[in-house]
Design a protein around this motif. Structure first.
Motif, PDB file in Angstrom:
ATOM      1  N   ALA A 174       1.097  -1.165   0.007  1.00  0.00           N
ATOM      2  CA  ALA A 174      -0.073  -0.027   0.000  1.00  0.00           C
ATOM      3  C   ALA A 174       0.863   1.340  -0.083  1.00  0.00           C
ATOM      4  CB  ALA A 174      -0.969   0.076   1.240  1.00  0.00           C
ATOM      5  N   GLY A 175       1.906   1.060   0.811  1.00  0.00           N
ATOM      6  CA  GLY A 175       2.993   2.344   0.889  1.00  0.00           C
ATOM      7  C   GLY A 175       3.559   2.604  -0.609  1.00  0.00           C
ATOM      8  N   SER A 176       3.911   1.549  -1.511  1.00  0.00           N
ATOM      9  CA  SER A 176       4.597   1.818  -3.001  1.00  0.00           C
ATOM     10  C   SER A 176       3.224   2.390  -3.687  1.00  0.00           C
ATOM     11  CB  SER A 176       4.845   0.437  -3.434  1.00  0.00           C
ATOM     12  OG  SER A 176       5.252  -0.430  -2.728  1.00  0.00           O
ATOM     13  N   GLN A 183       9.653  17.834  -2.070  1.00  0.00           N
ATOM     14  CA  GLN A 183       9.113  16.411  -1.943  1.00  0.00           C
ATOM     15  C   GLN A 183       9.733  15.558  -1.024  1.00  0.00           C
ATOM     16  OE1 GLN A 183       6.041  16.901  -3.396  1.00  0.00           O
ATOM     17  NE2 GLN A 183       6.290  14.921  -4.087  1.00  0.00           N
ATOM     18  N   GLU A 184      10.981  15.776  -0.763  1.00  0.00           N
ATOM     19  CA  GLU A 184      11.741  14.860   0.286  1.00  0.00           C
ATOM     20  C   GLU A 184      11.158  15.072   1.454  1.00  0.00           C
ATOM     21  OE1 GLU A 184      15.577  14.257  -0.696  1.00  0.00           O
ATOM     22  OE2 GLU A 184      16.483  14.266   1.296  1.00  0.00           O
ATOM     23  N   LYS A 185      10.928  16.367   1.772  1.00  0.00           N
ATOM     24  CA  LYS A 185      10.275  16.952   3.373  1.00  0.00           C
ATOM     25  C   LYS A 185       9.114  16.116   3.519  1.00  0.00           C
ATOM     26  CE  LYS A 185      11.434  20.785   5.714  1.00  0.00           C
ATOM     27  NZ  LYS A 185      11.013  21.818   6.147  1.00  0.00           N
ATOM     28  N   TYR A 186       8.351  16.093   2.377  1.00  0.00           N
ATOM     29  CA  TYR A 186       6.892  15.757   2.315  1.00  0.00           C
ATOM     30  C   TYR A 186       7.197  14.088   2.905  1.00  0.00           C
ATOM     31  CZ  TYR A 186       2.442  14.069   0.925  1.00  0.00           C
ATOM     32  OH  TYR A 186       1.098  13.509   0.879  1.00  0.00           O
ATOM     33  N   TRP A 187       7.830  13.493   1.957  1.00  0.00           N
ATOM     34  CA  TRP A 187       7.823  11.878   2.160  1.00  0.00           C
ATOM     35  C   TRP A 187       8.562  11.623   3.469  1.00  0.00           C
ATOM     36  CZ3 TRP A 187       4.304   9.947   0.037  1.00  0.00           C
ATOM     37  CH2 TRP A 187       4.065  10.038  -1.395  1.00  0.00           C
ATOM     38  N   GLN A 188       9.622  12.264   3.837  1.00  0.00           N
ATOM     39  CA  GLN A 188      10.118  12.187   5.036  1.00  0.00           C
ATOM     40  C   GLN A 188       9.152  11.960   6.619  1.00  0.00           C
ATOM     41  OE1 GLN A 188      13.143  15.199   4.974  1.00  0.00           O
ATOM     42  NE2 GLN A 188      14.900  13.521   4.582  1.00  0.00           N
ATOM     43  N   ASP A 189       8.075  12.801   6.322  1.00  0.00           N
ATOM     44  CA  ASP A 189       7.166  12.568   7.633  1.00  0.00           C
ATOM     45  C   ASP A 189       6.542  11.345   7.700  1.00  0.00           C
ATOM     46  OD1 ASP A 189       7.624  15.311   8.154  1.00  0.00           O
ATOM     47  OD2 ASP A 189       6.012  16.029   6.944  1.00  0.00           O
ATOM     48  N   GLN A 190       6.364  10.577   6.180  1.00  0.00           N
ATOM     49  CA  GLN A 190       5.822   9.157   6.180  1.00  0.00           C
ATOM     50  C   GLN A 190       6.807   8.195   6.203  1.00  0.00           C
ATOM     51  OE1 GLN A 190       2.262   9.770   3.571  1.00  0.00           O
ATOM     52  NE2 GLN A 190       3.436  11.680   3.219  1.00  0.00           N
ATOM     53  N   GLY A 227      11.218  -5.311  -5.198  1.00  0.00           N
ATOM     54  CA  GLY A 227      11.100  -4.798  -3.627  1.00  0.00           C
ATOM     55  C   GLY A 227       9.798  -3.591  -3.758  1.00  0.00           C
ATOM     56  N   ALA A 228       9.669  -3.188  -2.511  1.00  0.00           N
ATOM     57  CA  ALA A 228       8.488  -2.312  -2.460  1.00  0.00           C
ATOM     58  C   ALA A 228       8.782  -0.919  -2.597  1.00  0.00           C
ATOM     59  CB  ALA A 228       7.775  -2.391  -1.149  1.00  0.00           C
ATOM     60  N   ASN A 229      10.212  -0.711  -2.234  1.00  0.00           N
ATOM     61  CA  ASN A 229      10.508   0.760  -2.411  1.00  0.00           C
ATOM     62  C   ASN A 229      10.483   1.344  -3.662  1.00  0.00           C
ATOM     63  OD1 ASN A 229      11.032   0.468   0.252  1.00  0.00           O
ATOM     64  ND2 ASN A 229      13.057  -0.592   0.064  1.00  0.00           N
ATOM     65  N   VAL A 230      10.213   2.801  -3.616  1.00  0.00           N
ATOM     66  CA  VAL A 230      10.037   3.614  -4.875  1.00  0.00           C
ATOM     67  C   VAL A 230      11.372   4.535  -5.010  1.00  0.00           C
ATOM     68  CG1 VAL A 230       8.727   5.131  -6.102  1.00  0.00           C
ATOM     69  CG2 VAL A 230       7.665   3.297  -4.609  1.00  0.00           C
ATOM     70  N   LEU A 271       3.628   6.185  -5.415  1.00  0.00           N
ATOM     71  CA  LEU A 271       3.532   6.144  -7.078  1.00  0.00           C
ATOM     72  C   LEU A 271       2.327   7.133  -7.422  1.00  0.00           C
ATOM     73  CD1 LEU A 271       3.877   2.184  -7.826  1.00  0.00           C
ATOM     74  CD2 LEU A 271       5.567   4.208  -8.287  1.00  0.00           C
ATOM     75  N   GLU A 272       1.195   6.823  -6.837  1.00  0.00           N
ATOM     76  CA  GLU A 272      -0.110   7.728  -7.213  1.00  0.00           C
ATOM     77  C   GLU A 272       0.119   9.072  -6.867  1.00  0.00           C
ATOM     78  OE1 GLU A 272      -3.232   6.398  -4.521  1.00  0.00           O
ATOM     79  OE2 GLU A 272      -4.731   6.379  -6.183  1.00  0.00           O
ATOM     80  N   GLU A 273       0.733   9.567  -5.869  1.00  0.00           N
ATOM     81  CA  GLU A 273       0.947  10.901  -5.408  1.00  0.00           C
ATOM     82  C   GLU A 273       2.121  11.366  -6.252  1.00  0.00           C
ATOM     83  OE1 GLU A 273       1.065  12.235  -1.367  1.00  0.00           O
ATOM     84  OE2 GLU A 273      -0.364  10.794  -0.617  1.00  0.00           O
ATOM     85  N   THR A 274       3.101  10.732  -6.648  1.00  0.00           N
ATOM     86  CA  THR A 274       4.128  11.317  -7.654  1.00  0.00           C
ATOM     87  C   THR A 274       3.666  11.400  -8.913  1.00  0.00           C
ATOM     88  OG1 THR A 274       5.772  10.205  -6.274  1.00  0.00           O
ATOM     89  CG2 THR A 274       6.479  10.957  -8.197  1.00  0.00           C
ATOM     90  N   LEU A 275       2.542  10.631  -9.263  1.00  0.00           N
ATOM     91  CA  LEU A 275       1.914  10.773 -10.629  1.00  0.00           C
ATOM     92  C   LEU A 275       0.986  11.982 -10.550  1.00  0.00           C
ATOM     93  CD1 LEU A 275       2.341   9.040 -13.139  1.00  0.00           C
ATOM     94  CD2 LEU A 275      -0.111   7.707 -12.322  1.00  0.00           C
ATOM     95  N   ARG A 276       0.266  12.237  -9.573  1.00  0.00           N
ATOM     96  CA  ARG A 276      -0.347  13.315  -9.437  1.00  0.00           C
ATOM     97  C   ARG A 276       0.429  14.809  -9.375  1.00  0.00           C
ATOM     98  NH1 ARG A 276      -3.619  12.411  -4.539  1.00  0.00           N
ATOM     99  NH2 ARG A 276      -4.338  10.329  -5.435  1.00  0.00           N
TER     100      ARG A 276
END
Ligand code: DP6
Length: 325
Positions: A266-268, A311-318, A293-296, A272-277
């Motif tokens: 679900a994380g992958s 974007q990095e800052k955004y993903w680092q929170d999760q 693997g599961a990592n993007v 993917l979905e948000e980066t596409l958006r």
């Protein structure tokens, strides 16, 4: 002989090596193209037994390398055996018989789900070549193509790690390629760090059972030609579309193999979905790819640095993020 030390980077394939015509020497069914991840590295130190045991001969032993800039490192019993088998093959090639202590470590955690076989086997091959050239020099012992071919026999994707920034691998060995994009920014979004249930070596065997496997070679070859052209002409969007389709093709092989298996979580899908958006909203974005693997993995152009940092800052929170920024 004193110790020798060598290091090698990891790499991320944009056209994927998936499937082997011959398992023994890791001969690929199709061409692959990778970008070298110079910031994710393995270091290997090789010491002849005589230097640390006071005797000549003996078995080869593996141990974690303790160095200040390296992350604590362990290798499963199976992983150690595979590493030592490759080293034994290299010894035979050079006609070297004595025993060695082989120490290795990554500068990234081994529990983060990032592949380390490419950097590990490339570093081991380079360190062994350096050591054995001192003991029993061979005319081909420093030839990069030969070393790439030897490294391939340990782990296929490692043969591309001998070149930077781009490597092409078709058959025996990898070769360097030149594109106008020399320095890309890389981020690995770690959505899953537990050990994979299906190793990539296992995946290579299983995909041949997929109903989508016939035609895979032609699809990969065609995408390689298209990607070469789009990178050369600096058509970033076109490159993104090809790279996107290519990793989905590989993951479709996994999901349609018999038995089917999956790495995506679900994380992958979220990344993917948000980066596409992000692409849709900004008309620009990173190249997106996934390995077995599961990592993007995201690759950005240098002029996108600000965007990438946000974007990095955004993903680092999760999630955990490994980045070259
Ligand atoms: C999905 O090189 O790990 O990362 O040759 O069996 O060691 P072995 O496999 P490995 O396969 C890597 C597969 C991949 C795609 C790629 O790197 O091209």
């Amino acid at each position: 002989m004193p110790s020798v030390i060598a290091s090698a980077p990891s790499n991320i394939a944009l056209i994927k090596y998936m499937g082997k015509t011959e398992a023994a020497g890791n001969t690929p069914t199709n061409v692959s193209l990778s970008y070298t991840l110079d910031h994710l590295r393995t270091t290997v130190r090789i010491t002849p037994q005589s230097s640390f045991r006071g005797t000549v001969g003996g078995k080869d032993i593996w141990a974690p390398l303790e160095k200040s800039d390296q992350v604590s490192f362990s290798l499963s019993e199976q992983g150690q055996q595979r590493f030592l088998r490759h080293f034994e093959m290299l010894k035979q090639k050079w006609g070297v018989t004595q025993g060695f202590l082989i120490e290795s470590a990554n500068n990234f955690p081994s529990d983060c789900g990032l592949a380390s076989s490419a950097s590990s086997f490339a570093a081991l091959t380079l360190a062994a070549a350096q050591a054995f050239q001192k003991i029993n020099p061979q005319p081909w012992g420093e030839n990069l193509r030969t070393l790439s071919s030897l490294s391939r026999q340990g782990s296929g994707s490692s043969c591309r790690s001998l070149y930077s920034p781009w490597a092409l691998w078709q058959n025996e060995f990898a070769e360097p390629l030149v594109f106008p994009y020399e320095k890309l920014l890389h981020q690995a979004i770690i959505v899953e760090s537990s050990k994979k249930e299906v190793s990539s070596s296992e995946a290579h065997k299983l995909v041949s059972q997929s109903s989508l496997f016939p035609g895979r070679v032609a699809r990969a070859e065609k995408r390689f030609e298209q990607l070469k052209h789009s990178l050369q002409s600096q058509d970033w969007r076109q490159s993104f579309e090809i790279v996107w389709a290519e990793f989905w093709d590989m993951h479709a092989l996994f999901a349609t193999s018999r038995p089917p298996f999956m790495y995506m979580t679900a994380g992958s899908v979220k990344v993917l979905e948000e980066t596409l958006r992000f692409w849709a909203k900004n008309g620009d974005g990173p190249l997106i790819t996934m390995d077995a693997g599961a990592n993007v993995h995201l690759l950005w152009r240098p002029d996108q640095k600000e965007m990438a940092a946000a974007q990095e800052k955004y993903w680092q929170d999760q999630f955990r993020v490994f980045s070259s920024l």
